[in-house]
Design an enzyme around this catalytic site. Structure first.
Site, short mmCIF file in Angstrom:
data_model
loop_
_atom_site.label_atom_id
_atom_site.label_comp_id
_atom_site.label_asym_id
_atom_site.label_seq_id
_atom_site.Cartn_x
_atom_site.Cartn_y
_atom_site.Cartn_z
N GLU A 99 77.72 -0.13 2.04
CA GLU A 99 78.03 0.25 0.66
C GLU A 99 77.00 1.22 0.08
OE1 GLU A 99 80.43 -0.15 -1.55
OE2 GLU A 99 81.69 -1.08 -0.04
N HIS B 164 78.33 -5.31 -2.06
CA HIS B 164 78.23 -4.38 -3.19
C HIS B 164 76.99 -4.68 -4.03
CE1 HIS B 164 82.58 -4.10 -2.24
NE2 HIS B 164 82.39 -2.83 -2.56
N HIS C 145 82.73 8.15 -2.04
CA HIS C 145 82.34 6.81 -1.61
C HIS C 145 83.31 6.29 -0.54
CE1 HIS C 145 80.76 2.63 -2.42
NE2 HIS C 145 81.94 2.34 -1.89
N GLU C 146 84.59 6.43 -0.81
CA GLU C 146 85.59 5.89 0.13
C GLU C 146 85.59 6.67 1.44
OE1 GLU C 146 86.60 3.12 -0.51
OE2 GLU C 146 86.17 3.09 -2.66
N HIS D 6 82.91 5.63 3.73
CA HIS D 6 83.23 4.44 4.53
C HIS D 6 83.91 4.86 5.84
CE1 HIS D 6 81.91 1.27 1.98
NE2 HIS D 6 82.75 1.53 0.98
N TYR E 49 80.58 -5.25 7.93
CA TYR E 49 80.79 -5.33 6.49
C TYR E 49 80.50 -6.73 5.94
CZ TYR E 49 82.60 -3.55 2.12
OH TYR E 49 82.72 -3.11 0.83
N ASP F 299 81.45 -11.71 -2.28
CA ASP F 299 81.30 -10.28 -2.00
C ASP F 299 80.81 -10.05 -0.56
OD1 ASP F 299 81.24 -7.52 -2.50
OD2 ASP F 299 79.18 -7.61 -3.27
#
Lengths: 545, 257
Positions: A388, A455, A364-365, A368, A379, A450
């Site tokens: 996301e 997310h 996931h990271e 990004h 974002y 958020d």
């Protein structure tokens, strides 16, 4: 990755915007003739060195070796200079200068300021030096081999010398030959390191192989077998140093890398971080032919143990949210993996282990990072949710690529972070509602939290991805989707990758994402393909038109 | 390429013919005491050829990338020239006792197949399909009971059989380094670590020869011998049982005394 705990999301929003320069390994010179180190700590100091560099260049004391445009920051340029003395390069003395539109942004390096060597006329010819190197190394050197004449700082004096590398029976060495006497001044082992395969048990106790760099008798968490350098740094719970690095105040060196003396590794966070860094690189490479985050094998830096787990109760909530129960991509290939909580503590009814212990979090990271170097999805709001969602899609894809499908530890499914956030993880692509996340556009979050629900709302998109593969009925709309089937999941991974990295604009909406993914599916599998049909049904089912 | 045994056979035949041409000890002058055995017995020096094509699977299982690899080298162990020295003597009537030594050595091309663990992942081995060379030498010591049947004054046929002691010196692979680059799917042999193992075992032999004397002392013979045995070669975490002996045929010079 982000916990669904709302108070923490503000902290994470800060975290993902945090930028950090790529870590660089810096080993100081060890010569007895100490050079002046250039690492300006203030603007005034930098200006002073900038003037010195210009003056030395004009006077012939510095020679421009290389000038390159920055591939990551437009309008930035990097210059590298060698120090020269009476036209002869001074060994180990050089500097780099970063410019933006001609304005100096940084200078680093080292120069010799008191070189006591008047005569730089060698007695030996280059051919004599070649013979001396051949004799010393036992290597057969061609006539075209030409050692370089240098000024060598050596034991408090400066010596005119020839230097050249040769691979002899003892290995690869750099030789220094006195240019007047022919004596061998030094022979440095130039074989920097050696790739090795290490092993150890990860956070969940599973056995993993690690691609390691052996330097001397120490094994370091640096992958030198894959095309990019994959570095795993152990911050040893030092929050101040972690912050200093992320803010560009300090650089990390070889001693900061995860280390082991016998290559049987024992730190599970280091083991998983280092292994998964490679797993995700391999997934992108094998599935999509992508070479790393920027497509050009950008170095990947993973930080583990950014804080002391046992000090969690004394930390402000923002630090807990950032460095304990979170992982984040900090830009420029740098990722930080939270320390988790002591086993006796729970948050939101869950236990939190080392964040590096989950492959999906890692993927996931890194995704990004891929977004950063491709669509640059903004974002916030829907583009942020797409950002996301893409990371979750890649996370699920990487899990299914490397792990057997099923439930439980080290099994691939459509949950996020379930291996280290127990029970259940933090999000579900299959059943977003189980975690309080929307599964339909009509349920989207439209508040300011958020970053506008990046997310929260991501699950509308990722649920469509799930339905397009596995099929099923959307709980909100009641619409059924016939998926392409588990065996064909690669098709939807490729469609998503193509749409998100090559077609999506930075401010894309869900509607644009629908169009882009359908176009990608038609490109790859044909307009009348099952992939296009399933995807259209899935977008319809989640209410995105 | 000519075989060494064939050359030797031709040389011995030529030598025998030369002796006959020079008129040394014409066969007509032999006494009846001599007969086909000679007064004491005979010695023959032969060049033979191992006629069988066979390969032996030599398996080794070294640890590579933290897992057990399986490497199988299959050198061609037959089809090689052999040097042979045989002696015999009468015990009673047509029955005699024989002794022979056969030696052969060869550097053999060996296909190498393997299952080599991946450097990054457990249980994802790569397939190795390459080749190398391995040395092998065979020493065979034969003991035999002989049954000699004179056909004419010059011509005799001998049948024999008995135990054979085999000693084999076989190079085996103990480990490999590989030529491989990311993504490490395709691999080839870079260097081979070898070990020379010596093993011995008893087996058996049987065969016949046909001798023809040009003179009292000298003659030529053709020889066919079959020998058989197996030996166990233990390598890293594996054992192999290469077959020994085989069907050896050839000829040489025979001297009775």
């Amino acid at each position: 990755m982000q916990a669904s705990n709302t108070p923490l999301r503000a902290a994470i929003a800060f975290a993902v915007l945090l930028t950090a320069p790529s870590a660089t390994l810096h080993v100081g010179a060890q010569s007895a003739t100490e050079p002046s180190r250039i690492a300006p700590q203030s603007v005034a100091e930098m200006r002073s060195w900038d003037t010195t560099v210009d003056r030395m260049t004009r006077d012939g004391g510095l020679k421009l070796r290389q000038r390159r445009d920055d591939p990551m920051l437009e309008s930035r340029t990097h210059e590298r200079f060698d120090q020269v003395h009476k036209g002869v390069r001074v060994y180990g003395a050089d500097l780099s200068r970063q410019l933006e539109d001609g304005l100096t942004m940084s200078i680093f390096g080292s120069v010799q300021t008191q070189i006591a060597l008047d005569d730089v006329t060698p007695t030996l010819t280059a051919a004599d030096a070649r013979e001396a190197i051949a004799r010393e190394s036992g290597a057969e050197l061609p006539a075209t081999y030409e050692p370089e004449l240098i000024v060598l700082p050596l034991e408090g004096r400066f010596v005119l010398a020839y230097t050249g590398r040769a691979f002899g029976s003892e290995g690869l060495y750099r030789y220094f030959i006195d240019a007047r006497t022919g004596a061998v001044l030094r022979a440095l082992n130039d074989l920097k390191s050696q790739a090795a395969i290490g092993g150890g048990r990860g956070v969940l106790g599973d056995n993993k192989k690690l691609s390691i760099n052996k330097v001397g008798s120490t094994y370091r968490a640096q992958d030198v077998m894959r095309p990019p350098s994959l570095l795993t740094f152990d911050m040893k719970g030092n929050l101040q140093r972690t912050l200093a690095f992320l803010n560009g105040v300090v650089t990390l060196g070889p001693n900061d890398l995860g280390q082991d003396s016998d290559n049987a590794w024992s730190d599970p966070a280091v083991i998983d971080a280092h292994a998964y860094s490679g797993y995700v690189y391999d997934y992108f490479y094998r599935r999509f032919g992508r070479r790393g985050l920027d497509g050009a094998d950008l170095e990947v830096v993973s930080l583990v143990h950014p804080v002391d787990r046992n000090a969690v109760l004394s930390q402000p909530i923002s630090i807990v949210g950032l460095f304990y129960v979170n992982a984040f991509y900090a830009g420029d290939g740098v990722m930080v993996f939270g320390e988790g909580l002591p086993a006796s503590l729970t948050l939101a009814g869950r236990n939190w282990n080392y964040m590096a212990g989950a492959l999906d979090i890692f993927a996931h990271e890194l995704a990004h990072g891929v977004t950063d170097f491709s669509s640059q999805l903004i974002y916030e709001n829907e583009s942020g949710a797409l950002n996301e969602a893409f990371s979750d899609i890649i996370a699920a894809g990487a899990e299914f690529y490397h792990q057997a499908a099923g439930n439980g530890p080290l099994r691939a499914e459509y949950l996020m972070g379930e291996d280290v956030v127990t029970p259940g993880g933090i999000r579900s692509l299959a059943n977003p509602g189980d975690y309080g996340d929307p599964d339909h556009y009509s349920r989207r979050y439209v508040g300011p939290q958020d970053n506008g629900g990046v997310h929260i709302n991501s699950t509308i998109v990722s649920h469509a991805y799930y339905l397009a593969i596995e099929g099923g009925t959307n709980r909100t709309s009641g619409q059924s989707v016939t998926g392409i089937g588990f065996a064909n999941r690669e098709q939807m991974e490729r469609v998503s990758y193509r749409a998100f990295t090559q077609m999506m604009p930075a401010n894309a909406t869900f509607s644009v994402a629908r169009a882009a993914t359908l176009q990608a599916a038609a490109d790859l599998y044909g307009a009348g393909s099952n992939a296009v049909r399933a995807l259209r049904e899935a977008w319809n089912a989640v209410g995105v038109n | 390429m000519e075989c060494g045994g064939c050359q030797l056979t031709r040389a011995l035949a030529l030598a025998a013919a030369l002796v006959e041409t020079l008129g040394l000890s014409p066969v007509r002058a032999q006494s009846s005491n001599w007969g086909a055995w000679g007064a004491n017995g005979y010695i023959s020096l032969n060049g033979l050829y191992d006629t069988e094509s066979r390969s032996s699977d030599l398996v080794t299982r070294p640890e590579i990338n933290l897992e057990e690899a399986t490497i199988t080298a299959s050198p061609e162990t037959g089809r090689k020239p052999l040097y042979d020295l045989t002696a015999g003597g009468r015990v009673r009537g047509n029955l005699g006792f024989g002794f022979g030594v056969t030696f052969g050595a060869k550097t053999e091309d060996a296909p190498v197949r393997g299952s080599i663990p991946h450097p990054f992942y457990f249980n994802q081995p790569r397939t190795l399909d390459d080749s190398t060379t391995l040395e092998r030498s065979d020493l065979l010591v034969h003991l035999a009971a002989l049954w000699l049947l004179p056909v004419t004054d010059r011509l005799a046929v001998t049948a024999f059989g008995g135990p054979t002691w085999f000693q084999v010196k076989q190079e085996t692979i103990t480990n490999l380094t590989l030529r491989e680059t990311f993504p490490f799917d395709r691999i080839a042999i870079d260097t081979v670590e070898r070990e020379r193992l010596t093993r011995s075992r008893w087996g058996y032999n049987a065969g016949f020869d046909v001798s023809y004397y040009f003179s009292r002392y000298f003659g030529v013979q053709g020889l066919v011998r079959y020998s058989n045995g197996t030996v166990t070669i233990s390598t890293t975490r594996a054992e192999s049982e290469p077959k020994l002996g085989g069907l050896h045929a050839g000829g040489g010079l025979r001297v009775r005394y």
